[in-house]
Design an enzyme around this catalytic site. Structure first.
Site, PDB file in Angstrom:
ATOM      1  N   ARG A   1    -111.654 -13.017 -67.262  1.00 48.48           N
ATOM      2  CA  ARG A   1    -111.970 -12.740 -65.913  1.00 48.48           C
ATOM      3  C   ARG A   1    -113.539 -12.962 -65.842  1.00 48.48           C
ATOM      4  NH1 ARG A   1    -110.575  -7.269 -63.046  1.00 48.48           N
ATOM      5  NH2 ARG A   1    -112.271  -6.399 -64.713  1.00 48.48           N
TER       6      ARG A   1
ATOM      7  N   SER B   1    -101.062 -10.357 -58.683  1.00 51.92           N
ATOM      8  CA  SER B   1    -101.101  -8.811 -58.315  1.00 51.92           C
ATOM      9  C   SER B   1    -100.380  -8.468 -57.026  1.00 51.92           C
ATOM     10  CB  SER B   1    -102.869  -8.705 -58.158  1.00 51.92           C
ATOM     11  OG  SER B   1    -103.360  -8.808 -59.419  1.00 51.92           O
TER      12      SER B   1
ATOM     13  N   LYS C   1    -113.283  -2.306 -59.770  1.00 52.19           N
ATOM     14  CA  LYS C   1    -113.102  -2.671 -58.653  1.00 52.19           C
ATOM     15  C   LYS C   1    -113.404  -1.719 -57.729  1.00 52.19           C
ATOM     16  CE  LYS C   1    -109.499  -6.217 -59.115  1.00 52.19           C
ATOM     17  NZ  LYS C   1    -108.614  -7.262 -58.854  1.00 52.19           N
TER      18      LYS C   1
END
Length: 527
Positions: A351, A420, A449
């Site tokens: 990521r 997700s 997040k």
């Protein structure tokens, strides 16, 4: 593409544990185990031999009970010798009383007496996986060459005795027609009607295989679970190397069920495996007839690099990288990935949020080389362009990214796609779109997040129960709460995805090893 020489240091939770880890035998989960009750094919394309190879390819142990010995090759069946009934019974008792398989898969059952003995044996030694009966019945009636292997009396025994015990029955269109009194099956609508009619005999799921359906450009299979239909499509591979595809598909389904997959997911994974094997094997020359075998293990072409086909058990310890954390600890992304794999990570997701595409691609290529040396799949977060450019094993996408159906169209049938999901509706859309798994969360608050609402353990449970796909829990998971996640004991909850608990630490390998051990212990307790 994944070169077929995985490093034995790393494997999934259901297979050999990483040798770098020091996990006691009492902590290891049980090895998934399928018992095949079928006939022997001397040409080794179908029957017992196909089941053994398919289970091996899917990472599952396979024991056997042989019901008949056939003399056959690529031309046809030259002879059938039925194993004496008392010896079939001895084989069944030997395996079922001692080795306790999770799933039984049947193939050629050449007499009504053998069917009765099988049913009696299964009542005496029930077979279950995750507290659910698990019997896959492949109603073998006619060989590829047209030789009849099951008469009218056997059909009656199948309908009246064995099918009511089955979790899944997998007839092709010819076998489905015979089970229904030779009703013609010429369209997908006919297949749906047949599946519904066969379901009335008692099996919990019916998969009508449409590989022989004429006038169809795709190979279409129809699954009916008593409530809804599922349609599975794959490209039709033109080859003579297709002997044993029915046996193989059923065995692969049994293998996935033994790992704990739900039926729709098991069918999806098994069908993709068969499609890949057929495509790989279409030019292999074995024998002089028209019913040639294919290569279940994708090994016969030597240096061929096979794709890393999705295995739900890869989700067990899902490591998600973070370049910002690595910078804080003064290490490269490459070093972090290598340390995580050495500690026991079973899949890696790269990521990168704030890196230029060129640098992202170079990092991904370097990490992919490391992952392949260990036999661990590498996924790219969000960036399908980067995944295509470096030939990664797949992608993980969010709800704000492109739909799974478009990702599947771009990446093709063999790449891994995760999505997700927070709601049952999103999970259903992921399944329909061709995803392989869903990530559900955040389960707990996380600092990676901001303003990301959590779903908690109750939300995770709801997502798992609603999903037809394997699930990996995501969000705020670490060594202090991973046990609470895994002890939910849900069959399709396959593992946890972790970021900070691995990469925002001084020693990535040590933290990964600790978490792997904890997850293994939690899984053992639940099972």
């Amino acid at each position: 593409m994944f070169c077929a020489s995985p490093n034995p240091l790393v494997s999934s939770m259901w297979n050999l544990k990483p040798r770098a880890l020091t996990i006691s035998s009492s902590m290891e989960p049980k090895i998934p185990h399928v018992l095949s009750v079928a006939g022997s094919d001397s040409g080794a394309g179908a029957g017992i031999q196909a089941d053994l190879k398919a289970c091996a390819a899917r990472g599952v142990y396979c024991s056997t009970v042989i019901t008949a010995v056939t003399a056959q090759n690529t031309v046809g069946v030259q002879g059938v010798n039925v194993v004496p009934l008392d010896f079939v019974e001895k084989q069944l008792k030997s395996v079922l009383s001692d080795m306790r398989p999770h799933v039984v898969k049947t193939g050629m059952l050449p007499s009504t007496e053998i069917i009765k003995i099988l049913c009696q044996s299964l009542r005496e030694f029930p077979v279950q996986v995750f507290m659910k009966e698990a019997l896959v019945v492949d109603p073998v009636m006619v060989s590829t060459s047209g030789d009849v292997l099951a008469g009218p009396s056997i059909l009656d025994s199948l309908r009246e005795e064995l099918l009511p015990m089955a979790d899944v029955v997998t007839p092709n269109i010819k076998e489905a027609s015979r089970l229904l009194g030779c009703a013609p099956l010429e369209t997908i609508a006919d297949m749906r009607s047949a599946a519904k009619s066969i379901h009335k005999f008692g099996p919990r799921n019916v998969l009508v295989k449409g590989g022989d359906l004429q006038h169809s450009s795709d190979a279409v299979d129809i699954l009916y679970d008593g409530k809804e239909f599922f349609e599975f499509r794959s490209s039709r591979v033109k080859t003579q190397n297709s002997h044993g595809t029915g046996c193989t598909l059923a065995a692969a389904i049994a293998a996935e069920l033994a790992k704990g997959s739900q039926v729709p997911s098991a069918v999806k994974v098994a069908k993709r495996y068969v499609e890949t094997a057929l495509e790989y094997s279409k030019d292999i020359l074995i024998g002089n007839g028209n019913q040639r075998p294919f290569d279940h293990l994708l090994k016969l072409k030597g240096s061929f690099c096979m794709p890393h086909l999705f295995d739900p058990q890869d989700l067990f310890l899902y490591a998600v990288t973070d370049s910002r954390m690595n910078k804080r600890w003064g290490r490269s992304m490459i070093d972090a990935v290598k340390a995580a794999i050495e500690g026991g990570a079973t899949i890696v997701q790269i990521r990168e949020k704030d890196v230029e595409t060129r640098n992202f691609l170079e990092t991904a290529k370097a990490c992919l080389e490391i992952c392949r040396s260990f036999g661990v799949p590498l996924l790219i977060n969000d960036r399908i362009d980067v995944a295509l450019a470096c030939d990664a094993d797949g992608v993980h996408i969010g709800q704000s990214d492109m739909p799974a159906s478009i990702a599947r169209a771009l990446l093709g049938p063999t790449k891994i796609i995760g999505v997700s999901c927070k709601t049952p509706e999103q999970a259903e859309q992921a399944f329909v779109g061709g995803a392989d798994y869903i990530g559900s969360g955040g389960v707990y608050p996380t600092n990676t997040k901001e303003n990301n609402p959590t779903i908690g353990l109750d939300g995770l449970r709801t997502a798992c129960l609603a999903s037809k796909l394997p699930v990996v829990a995501i969000g705020g998971i670490n060594a202090s709460n991973a046990h609470s996640v895994m002890k939910l004991g849900l069959p399709n909850l396959k593992g946890v995805a972790v970021v900070s608990a691995l990469f925002d630490r001084e020693s990535v390998s040590t933290e990964t090893r600790t978490l792997y051990e904890l997850l293994a212990e939690s899984t053992r307790v639940v099972s």
